[in-house]
Each structure stands twice: as structure tokens, then as C-alpha cells.
Design an enzyme around this catalytic site. Sequence first.
Site, PDB file in Angstrom:
ATOM      1  N   THR A 110     -44.867  47.995 -45.943  1.00  0.00           N
ATOM      2  CA  THR A 110     -43.752  47.254 -45.340  1.00  0.00           C
ATOM      3  C   THR A 110     -43.432  46.028 -46.193  1.00  0.00           C
ATOM      4  OG1 THR A 110     -45.051  45.687 -44.034  1.00  0.00           O
ATOM      5  CG2 THR A 110     -44.700  47.862 -43.053  1.00  0.00           C
ATOM      6  N   ASP A 138     -45.149  39.433 -35.306  1.00  0.00           N
ATOM      7  CA  ASP A 138     -45.115  37.963 -35.390  1.00  0.00           C
ATOM      8  C   ASP A 138     -46.346  37.377 -34.713  1.00  0.00           C
ATOM      9  OD1 ASP A 138     -42.578  37.740 -36.690  1.00  0.00           O
ATOM     10  OD2 ASP A 138     -41.608  38.236 -34.793  1.00  0.00           O
TER      11      ASP A 138
HETATM   12  C1  LIG Z   1     -43.248  39.659 -39.118  1.00  0.00           C
HETATM   13  S1  LIG Z   1     -41.943  40.797 -38.952  1.00  0.00           S
HETATM   14  C2  LIG Z   1     -42.618  42.314 -39.639  1.00  0.00           C
HETATM   15  C3  LIG Z   1     -41.539  43.293 -40.012  1.00  0.00           C
HETATM   16  C4  LIG Z   1     -42.074  44.613 -40.583  1.00  0.00           C
HETATM   17  N1  LIG Z   1     -42.854  45.336 -39.604  1.00  0.00           N
HETATM   18  C5  LIG Z   1     -42.879  44.355 -41.820  1.00  0.00           C
HETATM   19  O1  LIG Z   1     -44.105  44.531 -41.769  1.00  0.00           O
HETATM   20  O2  LIG Z   1     -42.273  44.010 -42.846  1.00  0.00           O
HETATM   21  C6  LIG Z   1     -41.959  41.148 -37.192  1.00  0.00           C
HETATM   22  C7  LIG Z   1     -40.715  41.863 -36.751  1.00  0.00           C
HETATM   23  O3  LIG Z   1     -40.830  42.181 -35.372  1.00  0.00           O
HETATM   24  C8  LIG Z   1     -39.599  41.902 -34.738  1.00  0.00           C
HETATM   25  N2  LIG Z   1     -39.886  41.669 -33.311  1.00  0.00           N
HETATM   26  C9  LIG Z   1     -40.473  40.574 -32.774  1.00  0.00           C
HETATM   27  N3  LIG Z   1     -40.600  40.707 -31.454  1.00  0.00           N
HETATM   28  C10 LIG Z   1     -40.078  41.917 -31.140  1.00  0.00           C
HETATM   29  C11 LIG Z   1     -39.907  42.625 -29.926  1.00  0.00           C
HETATM   30  N4  LIG Z   1     -40.307  42.100 -28.759  1.00  0.00           N
HETATM   31  N5  LIG Z   1     -39.319  43.841 -29.965  1.00  0.00           N
HETATM   32  C12 LIG Z   1     -38.914  44.372 -31.128  1.00  0.00           C
HETATM   33  N6  LIG Z   1     -39.039  43.743 -32.322  1.00  0.00           N
HETATM   34  C13 LIG Z   1     -39.621  42.540 -32.324  1.00  0.00           C
HETATM   35  C14 LIG Z   1     -39.086  40.670 -35.469  1.00  0.00           C
HETATM   36  O4  LIG Z   1     -37.718  40.461 -35.300  1.00  0.00           O
HETATM   37  C15 LIG Z   1     -39.465  41.010 -36.898  1.00  0.00           C
HETATM   38  O5  LIG Z   1     -38.463  41.772 -37.542  1.00  0.00           O
END
Ligand SMILES: C[S@@+](CC[C@H](N)C(=O)[O-])C[C@H]1O[C@@H](n2cnc3c(N)ncnc32)[C@H](O)[C@@H]1O
Length: 242
Positions: A209, A136
Site C-alpha cells: 500500500t 489511522d
Molecule cells: C492511514 S490511511 C491508509 C490507507 C491505505 N490503507 C494505505 O495503507 O496506504 C487510512 C485510511 O483509512 C480511511 N478511513 C479512516 N477511517 C475510516 C472509516 N471509518 N471507514 C472507512 N475508511 C476510513 C482514511 O480516510 C484513510 O484513507
Amino acid sequence: MRKSSRFKPDELAAYQWQMPARRNARINDQGSDHANPTTELPVEPIDWAKLFGNANPVEIEVGMGKGLFLLNSAIARADTNFFGIEIVRKYQLYATNRFAVRQLPNVKTVCTDAGWVLSRFVLPASVNAVHVYFPDPWWKARHKKRRVFSPQFAAQSARIIREGGRLLIATDVEEYFGVMTGIVRAMPAFRELRAETSTGTVEEAGYQTNFERKARQNGTPVWRAEFERTAGPITEVADPAA
Ligand SMILES: C[S@@+](CC[C@H](N)C(=O)[O-])C[C@H]1O[C@@H](n2cnc3c(N)ncnc32)[C@H](O)[C@@H]1O
């Protein structure tokens, strides 16, 4: 989002690692122990061989979202164990349903903050790779501290990746790519193997992804880099978000 409760909770349990009970935990004022990864807790390392039932190498994905990368990787590389960390429960459920459909023995997940898990539960030099795909971006300046990829995160990655292992990142946010590569390039613990940008449709460029597929569909460039863990010392660079 598609309904993700196809399997019952006990059927998904094989794909969901539960953190040890919080003995001696000192919980912060909000009653949460996720908000502050420095909260004092005993370190109880994950025994990968016990968790997966074999001594195969382990790779971690941080922020796995709906789990597409882990799904395809676990199928393609049955001799590697994959551990996904995701902070949002509904995504963990979605991903683990996918793994349960294929009855994959080599993928597990945990639902919590990635920095917390890496710092508290993962032994030094115990994994072969850390993957961070489309973290994110937290666009607003005052929110940038929430970004998962920080100097502390990079230092934790250096601590847990064994020499010769890999740190892999991808994003569709050029500025965040610059920040992440800037952090890692300043660390003697890593050596850059490649850094590149690509555009192209799903058909032309492929995707690893769900977010990469979206970027391809929108014609957004994707930046990608790969670093090798050297024998260099672990250093923590200045925080660009500070
Ligand atoms: C923009 S999405 C990308 C998901 C996947 N990697 C993709 O490329 O389709 C970012 C993901 O990171 C997770 N996330 C954000 N902060 C996190 C943290 N501190 N620990 C684990 N997961 C986290 C969010 O919930 C989200 O599912």
C-alpha cells in the site's frame, strides 16, 4: 496530492457503489447518519453476484486510501472481486481513477464509514477476506475511540467472513498492532496464522500500500498478521479504548 479528476463522474460510476436511498432513515441530531452506525435503518444487503456480474469470491479492504492494494490485487487476481471502503471522497476518486485507467471489472468502492457498511449492507459469511492496512492510529488517548479497528469491528468482520476466510492487518504502529491482535486473539471465531514484523527498504521488503511504501522509505518497521475464520462463535471482547 495529484489531481484526481481525470475521468468524468459518469465514467467512474462503474467503480462506485451507491448506498440505497435512506428510506425510513432516522437521522441523528447533527443531520448525519454516518456518525452513529447504530441509527435504525433497514438492512439492505449487497448482492455481490449482481454487483460484480459473477459469483466469484469477494474480498473487502477497509480504508483503501489511494487504492494501491486493490489496484494490484485486482490485476493479479482477476478471479476475485474486490470491494474497497473509504470514508474520504477525494481518496475514493483517486483510487477509482486508477481502476478506470486499467478498466478493471473486478473492483468496486463505496465512500462512507466502514463499520456502517459492514454492519448494514454485508450478509453473514459472504466474503472471503477483510483487509485492514495502516488504519489511522489516532494517537491522542481521547481520540482512540475513533480507531476503525475496535472489538465491534472485529466482531462484524467475524460475522461477514466465511469459515476458512481471512482477516489480514498491517500497521507501522506497534501499539495499535498489539491492540488489534489482542482483540482478535481473544475471539474464538479466529485462529492466528501468522504475526510478524519486518524492516527493510522498498527494494528489500516490498510494499502493498502507499502507507507501507512510506514506512519502508522511512525505515519504520511494519507489523503484519493474518487470521483464519474458524467455526467458533462470534464474541465481542472488552474495548481497550473504553
Ligand atoms: C492511514 S490511511 C491508509 C490507507 C491505505 N490503507 C494505505 O495503507 O496506504 C487510512 C485510511 O483509512 C480511511 N478511513 C479512516 N477511517 C475510516 C472509516 N471509518 N471507514 C472507512 N475508511 C476510513 C482514511 O480516510 C484513510 O484513507
